[in-house]
Design a protein around this motif. Structure first.
Motif, mmCIF file in Angstrom:
data_model
loop_
_atom_site.group_PDB
_atom_site.id
_atom_site.type_symbol
_atom_site.label_atom_id
_atom_site.label_comp_id
_atom_site.label_asym_id
_atom_site.label_seq_id
_atom_site.Cartn_x
_atom_site.Cartn_y
_atom_site.Cartn_z
ATOM 1 N N MET A 1 33.751 24.219 36.587
ATOM 2 C CA MET A 1 35.077 24.213 36.064
ATOM 3 C C MET A 1 35.526 25.841 36.065
ATOM 4 O O MET A 1 35.125 26.406 35.543
ATOM 5 C CB MET A 1 35.801 23.383 35.065
ATOM 6 C CG MET A 1 37.095 23.507 35.314
ATOM 7 S SD MET A 1 38.052 22.637 33.655
ATOM 8 C CE MET A 1 36.894 21.893 32.881
ATOM 9 N N ASP A 2 36.547 26.060 36.946
ATOM 10 C CA ASP A 2 37.138 27.388 36.905
ATOM 11 C C ASP A 2 38.564 27.068 35.914
ATOM 12 O O ASP A 2 39.251 25.953 36.238
ATOM 13 C CB ASP A 2 37.648 28.177 38.272
ATOM 14 C CG ASP A 2 36.284 28.557 38.870
ATOM 15 O OD1 ASP A 2 35.308 28.941 38.312
ATOM 16 O OD2 ASP A 2 36.452 28.526 40.000
ATOM 17 N N ILE A 3 39.085 28.094 35.250
ATOM 18 C CA ILE A 3 40.035 28.228 34.857
ATOM 19 C C ILE A 3 41.045 29.190 35.160
ATOM 20 O O ILE A 3 40.650 30.451 35.364
ATOM 21 C CB ILE A 3 40.108 28.193 33.259
ATOM 22 C CG1 ILE A 3 39.446 26.999 32.567
ATOM 23 C CG2 ILE A 3 41.316 28.252 32.365
ATOM 24 C CD1 ILE A 3 39.102 27.156 31.303
ATOM 25 N N ARG A 4 42.354 28.934 35.728
ATOM 26 C CA ARG A 4 43.101 29.977 36.077
ATOM 27 C C ARG A 4 44.335 30.180 34.917
ATOM 28 O O ARG A 4 44.654 28.896 34.351
ATOM 29 C CB ARG A 4 43.621 29.683 37.194
ATOM 30 C CG ARG A 4 42.736 29.719 38.592
ATOM 31 C CD ARG A 4 43.304 29.691 39.823
ATOM 32 N NE ARG A 4 44.020 30.983 40.108
ATOM 33 C CZ ARG A 4 43.535 31.900 40.897
ATOM 34 N NH1 ARG A 4 42.143 31.923 40.897
ATOM 35 N NH2 ARG A 4 44.373 33.010 40.908
ATOM 36 N N GLU A 37 48.375 37.710 41.897
ATOM 37 C CA GLU A 37 46.898 37.314 41.224
ATOM 38 C C GLU A 37 46.477 38.583 40.828
ATOM 39 O O GLU A 37 46.274 39.519 41.325
ATOM 40 C CB GLU A 37 46.206 36.803 42.223
ATOM 41 C CG GLU A 37 44.845 36.515 41.566
ATOM 42 C CD GLU A 37 43.867 35.860 42.642
ATOM 43 O OE1 GLU A 37 43.259 34.695 42.467
ATOM 44 O OE2 GLU A 37 43.661 36.615 43.793
ATOM 45 N N VAL A 39 43.334 40.406 38.513
ATOM 46 C CA VAL A 39 41.727 40.036 37.956
ATOM 47 C C VAL A 39 41.373 41.170 37.411
ATOM 48 O O VAL A 39 41.949 42.294 37.247
ATOM 49 C CB VAL A 39 40.996 40.138 39.354
ATOM 50 C CG1 VAL A 39 41.063 38.735 40.159
ATOM 51 C CG2 VAL A 39 41.014 41.331 40.168
ATOM 52 N N SER A 42 37.981 37.633 32.602
ATOM 53 C CA SER A 42 36.839 36.590 32.860
ATOM 54 C C SER A 42 37.533 35.520 33.583
ATOM 55 O O SER A 42 37.054 34.507 34.214
ATOM 56 C CB SER A 42 36.223 35.964 31.656
ATOM 57 O OG SER A 42 37.373 35.350 30.617
ATOM 58 N N SER A 43 38.823 35.390 33.634
ATOM 59 C CA SER A 43 39.555 34.293 34.335
ATOM 60 C C SER A 43 41.017 34.941 35.178
ATOM 61 O O SER A 43 41.608 35.887 34.761
ATOM 62 C CB SER A 43 40.272 33.268 33.529
ATOM 63 O OG SER A 43 39.373 32.551 33.029
ATOM 64 N N PRO A 44 41.130 34.726 36.555
ATOM 65 C CA PRO A 44 42.489 35.325 37.110
ATOM 66 C C PRO A 44 43.525 34.990 36.345
ATOM 67 O O PRO A 44 43.664 34.045 35.748
ATOM 68 C CB PRO A 44 42.259 34.751 38.518
ATOM 69 C CG PRO A 44 41.075 33.893 38.837
ATOM 70 C CD PRO A 44 40.501 33.685 37.246
ATOM 71 N N ASP A 46 47.540 34.452 37.072
ATOM 72 C CA ASP A 46 48.721 34.319 38.080
ATOM 73 C C ASP A 46 50.063 34.512 37.470
ATOM 74 O O ASP A 46 50.369 34.048 36.660
ATOM 75 C CB ASP A 46 48.705 33.079 38.905
ATOM 76 C CG ASP A 46 47.354 32.841 39.673
ATOM 77 O OD1 ASP A 46 46.920 33.496 40.253
ATOM 78 O OD2 ASP A 46 47.086 31.689 39.634
#
Length: 138
Positions: A1-4, A37, A39, A42-44, A46
């Protein structure tokens, strides 16, 4: 799973400047006129431009966006090096240092509010970081 991570801001350009110049994040792309966005962590992140007073949950809900300082049980921690310099840079970009930089067993911590009312902490780890709270290694 990714977290934004999504952060509402009333002024997208000021939000981009704060998080890129202050924390060293990079503008990856603009997805449209009100979405950028970032970067570099560790997480992008927005950034979403939304006017004060607009409803985040639909017109039938009473909540409205308010960029005055507000407290929420969710906040962001940014792990940095040279915490004094980063805190000073963020304050110069409009943040408020809400609690002076304090020494902890695991490192140092500063509590701030960004220019949009969101709380954030700066952490500078030493030794084993949070593991310093555990029983010493044998």
């Amino acid at each position: 799973m990714d977290i934004r991570i999504c952060i509402d801001v009333p002024d997208l350009e000021r939000g981009i400047a704060f998080y890129t110049q202050g924390l060293g994040l990079h503008l990856a792309r603009r997805l449209n006129d009100d979405w950028a966005e970032l970067v570099g962590g560790s997480s992008p992140i927005d950034l979403l431009a939304n006017e004060p007073g607009t409803s985040p949950l639909g017109p039938e809900r009473p909540q409205r966006r308010d960029y005055a300082r507000h407290w929420t049980p969710v906040h962001l921690d940014f792990v940095v090096e040279r915490i004094d310099e980063v805190a000073q840079r963020l304050v110069a970009l409009g943040a408020t240092l809400e609690r002076p930089i304090a020494d902890r067993r695991w490192g140092r911590m500063a509590s701030l509010a960004d220019p949009f009312g969101h709380g954030l902490d700066l952490l500078e780890f030493k030794g084993r970081g949070y593991d310093e709270l555990l029983v010493p290694q044998a």
